[in-house]
Design a protein around this motif. Sequence first.
Motif, PDB file in Angstrom:
ATOM      1  N   GLU A  35       0.788  -1.257   0.036  1.00 45.10           N
ATOM      2  CA  GLU A  35       0.006  -0.051   0.044  1.00 45.10           C
ATOM      3  C   GLU A  35       0.930   1.362   0.031  1.00 45.10           C
ATOM      4  O   GLU A  35       2.326   1.124   0.345  1.00 45.10           O
ATOM      5  N   MET A  36       0.291   2.362  -0.186  1.00 42.49           N
ATOM      6  CA  MET A  36       1.166   3.705  -0.235  1.00 42.49           C
ATOM      7  C   MET A  36       0.134   4.670   0.048  1.00 42.49           C
ATOM      8  O   MET A  36      -0.938   4.482   0.171  1.00 42.49           O
ATOM      9  N   TRP A  37       0.724   5.912   0.302  1.00 49.17           N
ATOM     10  CA  TRP A  37      -0.115   7.280   0.503  1.00 49.17           C
ATOM     11  C   TRP A  37      -0.492   7.630  -0.717  1.00 49.17           C
ATOM     12  O   TRP A  37      -1.160   7.170  -1.572  1.00 49.17           O
ATOM     13  N   GLY A  38      -0.123   9.291  -0.921  1.00 46.90           N
ATOM     14  CA  GLY A  38      -0.520   9.827  -2.392  1.00 46.90           C
ATOM     15  C   GLY A  38       0.201   9.755  -3.239  1.00 46.90           C
ATOM     16  O   GLY A  38       1.406   9.098  -3.245  1.00 46.90           O
ATOM     17  N   THR A  39      -0.459   9.900  -4.526  1.00 46.38           N
ATOM     18  CA  THR A  39       0.451   9.755  -5.896  1.00 46.38           C
ATOM     19  C   THR A  39       1.152  11.047  -6.333  1.00 46.38           C
ATOM     20  O   THR A  39       1.879  10.913  -7.402  1.00 46.38           O
ATOM     21  N   SER A  40       0.907  12.018  -5.718  1.00 47.16           N
ATOM     22  CA  SER A  40       1.358  13.650  -6.070  1.00 47.16           C
ATOM     23  C   SER A  40       2.893  13.309  -6.434  1.00 47.16           C
ATOM     24  O   SER A  40       3.522  14.241  -7.052  1.00 47.16           O
ATOM     25  N   ASP A  41       3.765  12.580  -5.598  1.00 50.18           N
ATOM     26  CA  ASP A  41       5.139  12.716  -5.441  1.00 50.18           C
ATOM     27  C   ASP A  41       5.677  11.443  -6.224  1.00 50.18           C
ATOM     28  O   ASP A  41       6.913  11.207  -6.053  1.00 50.18           O
ATOM     29  N   LYS A  42       4.861  10.700  -6.686  1.00 51.54           N
ATOM     30  CA  LYS A  42       5.205   9.449  -7.430  1.00 51.54           C
ATOM     31  C   LYS A  42       5.327   9.604  -8.976  1.00 51.54           C
ATOM     32  O   LYS A  42       4.605  10.280  -9.608  1.00 51.54           O
ATOM     33  N   ASP A  43       6.244   8.885  -9.527  1.00 51.88           N
ATOM     34  CA  ASP A  43       6.276   8.726 -10.836  1.00 51.88           C
ATOM     35  C   ASP A  43       5.360   7.534 -11.039  1.00 51.88           C
ATOM     36  O   ASP A  43       5.551   6.205 -11.130  1.00 51.88           O
ATOM     37  N   VAL A  44       4.256   7.784 -11.494  1.00 51.67           N
ATOM     38  CA  VAL A  44       3.156   6.615 -11.597  1.00 51.67           C
ATOM     39  C   VAL A  44       3.442   5.708 -12.648  1.00 51.67           C
ATOM     40  O   VAL A  44       3.159   4.500 -12.656  1.00 51.67           O
ATOM     41  N   ALA A  45       3.921   6.194 -13.817  1.00 52.54           N
ATOM     42  CA  ALA A  45       4.101   5.059 -14.916  1.00 52.54           C
ATOM     43  C   ALA A  45       5.403   4.194 -14.362  1.00 52.54           C
ATOM     44  O   ALA A  45       5.191   3.094 -14.663  1.00 52.54           O
ATOM     45  N   SER A  46       6.398   4.710 -13.933  1.00 51.55           N
ATOM     46  CA  SER A  46       7.316   3.842 -13.361  1.00 51.55           C
ATOM     47  C   SER A  46       6.803   2.923 -11.970  1.00 51.55           C
ATOM     48  O   SER A  46       7.193   1.634 -12.299  1.00 51.55           O
ATOM     49  N   SER A  60      -4.128   0.164  -1.688  1.00 49.06           N
ATOM     50  CA  SER A  60      -4.882   1.241  -1.450  1.00 49.06           C
ATOM     51  C   SER A  60      -3.941   2.607  -1.739  1.00 49.06           C
ATOM     52  O   SER A  60      -2.645   2.503  -1.501  1.00 49.06           O
ATOM     53  N   LEU A  61      -4.653   3.620  -1.898  1.00 45.85           N
ATOM     54  CA  LEU A  61      -3.846   4.922  -2.066  1.00 45.85           C
ATOM     55  C   LEU A  61      -4.657   6.079  -1.513  1.00 45.85           C
ATOM     56  O   LEU A  61      -6.024   5.843  -1.334  1.00 45.85           O
ATOM     57  N   LEU A  62      -4.074   7.279  -1.321  1.00 42.39           N
ATOM     58  CA  LEU A  62      -4.981   8.369  -0.630  1.00 42.39           C
ATOM     59  C   LEU A  62      -5.289   9.302  -1.595  1.00 42.39           C
ATOM     60  O   LEU A  62      -4.719   9.649  -2.601  1.00 42.39           O
ATOM     61  N   ALA A  63      -6.493   9.970  -1.394  1.00 40.99           N
ATOM     62  CA  ALA A  63      -7.043  11.110  -2.079  1.00 40.99           C
ATOM     63  C   ALA A  63      -6.004  12.346  -1.466  1.00 40.99           C
ATOM     64  O   ALA A  63      -5.813  12.287  -0.091  1.00 40.99           O
ATOM     65  N   GLU A  64      -5.480  13.406  -2.190  1.00 39.24           N
ATOM     66  CA  GLU A  64      -4.782  14.365  -1.804  1.00 39.24           C
ATOM     67  C   GLU A  64      -5.515  15.547  -2.173  1.00 39.24           C
ATOM     68  O   GLU A  64      -6.040  15.636  -3.094  1.00 39.24           O
ATOM     69  N   PRO A  65      -5.500  16.681  -1.246  1.00 37.03           N
ATOM     70  CA  PRO A  65      -4.574  16.757   0.000  1.00 37.03           C
ATOM     71  C   PRO A  65      -5.377  16.248   0.962  1.00 37.03           C
ATOM     72  O   PRO A  65      -6.393  16.204   1.010  1.00 37.03           O
ATOM     73  N   ARG A  66      -4.563  15.775   1.951  1.00 35.97           N
ATOM     74  CA  ARG A  66      -4.963  14.885   3.139  1.00 35.97           C
ATOM     75  C   ARG A  66      -6.074  15.678   3.816  1.00 35.97           C
ATOM     76  O   ARG A  66      -7.004  15.138   4.528  1.00 35.97           O
ATOM     77  N   ALA A  86      -6.661  10.894  -7.774  1.00 36.31           N
ATOM     78  CA  ALA A  86      -6.349   9.636  -7.296  1.00 36.31           C
ATOM     79  C   ALA A  86      -7.269   8.706  -7.803  1.00 36.31           C
ATOM     80  O   ALA A  86      -6.581   7.534  -8.094  1.00 36.31           O
ATOM     81  N   VAL A  87      -8.308   8.914  -8.323  1.00 37.77           N
ATOM     82  CA  VAL A  87      -9.209   7.734  -8.768  1.00 37.77           C
ATOM     83  C   VAL A  87      -8.672   7.415 -10.164  1.00 37.77           C
ATOM     84  O   VAL A  87      -8.418   6.215 -10.415  1.00 37.77           O
ATOM     85  N   GLU A  88      -7.884   8.523 -10.931  1.00 33.13           N
ATOM     86  CA  GLU A  88      -7.497   8.205 -12.310  1.00 33.13           C
ATOM     87  C   GLU A  88      -6.159   7.240 -12.285  1.00 33.13           C
ATOM     88  O   GLU A  88      -6.060   6.168 -12.811  1.00 33.13           O
ATOM     89  N   ASN A  89      -5.260   7.712 -11.056  1.00 35.22           N
ATOM     90  CA  ASN A  89      -4.164   6.944 -10.847  1.00 35.22           C
ATOM     91  C   ASN A  89      -4.213   5.527 -10.264  1.00 35.22           C
ATOM     92  O   ASN A  89      -3.639   4.569 -10.485  1.00 35.22           O
ATOM     93  N   ALA A  90      -5.365   5.342  -9.636  1.00 39.10           N
ATOM     94  CA  ALA A  90      -5.808   4.002  -9.001  1.00 39.10           C
ATOM     95  C   ALA A  90      -6.089   3.363 -10.140  1.00 39.10           C
ATOM     96  O   ALA A  90      -5.779   2.151 -10.136  1.00 39.10           O
ATOM     97  N   GLY A  91      -6.769   3.714 -11.139  1.00 32.89           N
ATOM     98  CA  GLY A  91      -7.180   2.894 -12.307  1.00 32.89           C
ATOM     99  C   GLY A  91      -5.722   2.466 -13.117  1.00 32.89           C
ATOM    100  O   GLY A  91      -5.856   1.408 -13.655  1.00 32.89           O
ATOM    101  N   LEU A  92      -4.787   3.454 -13.207  1.00 30.27           N
ATOM    102  CA  LEU A  92      -3.644   3.063 -13.924  1.00 30.27           C
ATOM    103  C   LEU A  92      -2.613   2.232 -13.277  1.00 30.27           C
ATOM    104  O   LEU A  92      -1.866   1.299 -13.600  1.00 30.27           O
ATOM    105  N   LEU A  93      -2.810   2.085 -11.900  1.00 25.55           N
ATOM    106  CA  LEU A  93      -1.995   1.472 -10.915  1.00 25.55           C
ATOM    107  C   LEU A  93      -2.682  -0.095 -10.781  1.00 25.55           C
ATOM    108  O   LEU A  93      -2.284  -0.896  -9.766  1.00 25.55           O
ATOM    109  N   GLY A  94      -3.941  -0.146 -11.011  1.00 20.31           N
ATOM    110  CA  GLY A  94      -4.853  -1.397 -10.720  1.00 20.31           C
ATOM    111  C   GLY A  94      -5.197  -1.329  -9.366  1.00 20.31           C
ATOM    112  O   GLY A  94      -5.288  -2.428  -8.644  1.00 20.31           O
TER     113      GLY A  94
END
Length: 258
Positions: A35-46, A60-66, A86-94
């Motif tokens: 699991e992880m927290w937010g995606t704003s500081d992540k390279d989502v593709a990587s 799981s991942l978090l919606a931001e801002p917390r 967050a929902v878009e990135n959740a879809g990309l990350l399964g």
Amino acid sequence: MYQLAPNIELLFTEAGPDAADRVRAAAAAGFDAVEMWGTSDKDVASLAGALQETGVSLTSLLAEPRTNFTLPGTDLGPFFTGLDRAVENAGLLGCPRVVLGSGIGFPGAKRPQNLARLVEVFTEAVERTRGSGVRLVLEPVNTRVDHPGALLDRTADAVLVAREVGSDSFGLLYDLYHSITEGEDPAAELANAAGLVDYVQIADAPGRGEPGSGAIDWAERLSVLRASGYDGPIGLEYFPTTPSVESLAHIKAVARDA
């Protein structure tokens, strides 16, 4: 046996700052979920590439801002923008779920009014994310130690909000550490939340360290969790006091028999 999902913000940091490398380290240690927290500081593709490469799932991942929409002025814009991302990135990350917080409440409102407002906002959030395949989960947190001022510091209040939202795509994140730190009885809270708990996280208390570092009897607590009917993944969101792999040994052994 419960599926365990180490939090890669806090664990496998020995692999370096890159989330993808931490996923690989978790996989090398024998875990099939993180699991992880937010995606704003992540390279989502990587990160997506590492998950696919290793076969590890993201739980799981978090919606931001917390703090979401509860800052002075109650502007809902940042909350919904962050939720969409967050929902878009959740879809990309399964990832099947996005975690929501309550923030500090709406200024000038008493608790019943604040809870009613949360119902309105989260009902809109459900409609906004309909068809995404992502489930929204609301997390109550303790105010005694970690989150002073948070509105949802009682599991029962989060249950009330979730029942009022009344959607199959909206549930609860029940964190045993937060609940116990707040002085709650997990058996009673889980019974009251029957049918709503979609995700569980743990850490030991006191200290929020790894299971086995505090006073919680984890065999007993996981037995209570199992008796409640929960059989989903368990997020390991703790601050390790030893190297990551070493810190995971106790809960891995307990979870094998849970």
